[in-house]
Design a protein around this motif. Structure first.
Motif, mmCIF file in Angstrom:
data_model
loop_
_atom_site.group_PDB
_atom_site.id
_atom_site.type_symbol
_atom_site.label_atom_id
_atom_site.label_comp_id
_atom_site.label_asym_id
_atom_site.label_seq_id
_atom_site.Cartn_x
_atom_site.Cartn_y
_atom_site.Cartn_z
ATOM 1 N N UNK A 89 5.955 -8.198 -3.089
ATOM 2 C CA UNK A 89 5.751 -7.002 -3.909
ATOM 3 C C UNK A 89 4.402 -6.404 -3.532
ATOM 4 N N UNK A 90 4.403 -5.202 -2.980
ATOM 5 C CA UNK A 90 3.180 -4.555 -2.530
ATOM 6 C C UNK A 90 2.843 -3.389 -3.449
ATOM 7 N N UNK A 91 1.615 -3.380 -3.955
ATOM 8 C CA UNK A 91 1.170 -2.306 -4.839
ATOM 9 C C UNK A 91 1.031 -1.016 -4.032
ATOM 10 N N UNK A 92 1.741 0.026 -4.479
ATOM 11 C CA UNK A 92 1.730 1.318 -3.794
ATOM 12 C C UNK A 92 0.816 2.322 -4.485
ATOM 13 N N UNK A 93 0.741 2.243 -5.821
ATOM 14 C CA UNK A 93 -0.172 3.086 -6.593
ATOM 15 C C UNK A 93 -0.771 2.236 -7.701
#
Length: 188
Positions: free
Chosen positions: A103-107
């Motif tokens: 899970x990669x934080x985009x904002x």
């Protein structure tokens, strides 16, 4: 400037979660006492990544097993969903399963400003089209089942409890899933 990388284990558990069978309700499949709360402002930069691995045993009924959906929730918000995963039309009983997800934080931000993009895989004999173990082993589905997209927005300025949910599309005692292992790592 140094570009150092690191891995921090947030949670590693070997105890069983709650079994989910004969139900179409989204249910946590993690042990109730072993959920991790991300601190407020955990994600301090775009690109921060959580690596999740869950494993256990799963059973599915023959011919029309329906689908299985995984969700990662932060608090009450569904931050990521696998989408509906097609299951094997051959009955499977207590076969292994493995879910790997990044899970990669985009904002980042308050209210519903923060979101993650999750991509992973689900491997099991319960995956549709999986051959018998004697003929080649377990099938793998890439996740999500549709095109990757960011999940529902959440507040990363407040602490959030991370939880893993599963949902069957058909209520049948032969459709069951149980988590035996769960690992949550912070990357970078």
């Amino acid at each position: 400037m140094s570009n150092q990388a690191w891995v921090e284990p947030f949670l590693v558990t070997g105890e069983d979660g709650t079994a989910l069978a004969n139900s179409t309700s989204a249910t946590s499949i993690l042990p109730s006492s072993r959920k991790f709360t991300l601190p407020s402002y955990f994600a301090d930069s775009i690109g921060k990544t959580l690596s999740l691995r869950a494993a256990g045993r799963v059973s599915n009924i023959v011919t029309t097993p329906g689908t299985l959906t995984f969700e990662v929730r932060l608090g009450s918000v569904v931050a990521w969903s696998s989408g509906a995963l097609a299951l094997n039309i051959v009955a499977k009983t207590n076969v292994s399963w493995l879910l790997d997800l990044d899970l990669t934080f985009r904002t980042l931000g308050a209210g519903t400003a923060a979101n993650v993009l999750g991509i992973g895989r689900f491997t099991s004999e319960s995956v549709i089209g999986s051959p018998l173990p004697s003929a080649g082993g377990s099938g793998t589905l890439l996740l999500p089942a549709s095109a990757p997209a960011v999940g529902t927005g959440f507040d990363n300025t407040a602490s959030q409890t991370l939880d893993l949910f599963a949902t069957w599309s058909i209520a049948n005692a032969g459709n069951s899933i149980l988590t035996h292992q769960f690992r949550l790592l912070s990357l970078n």
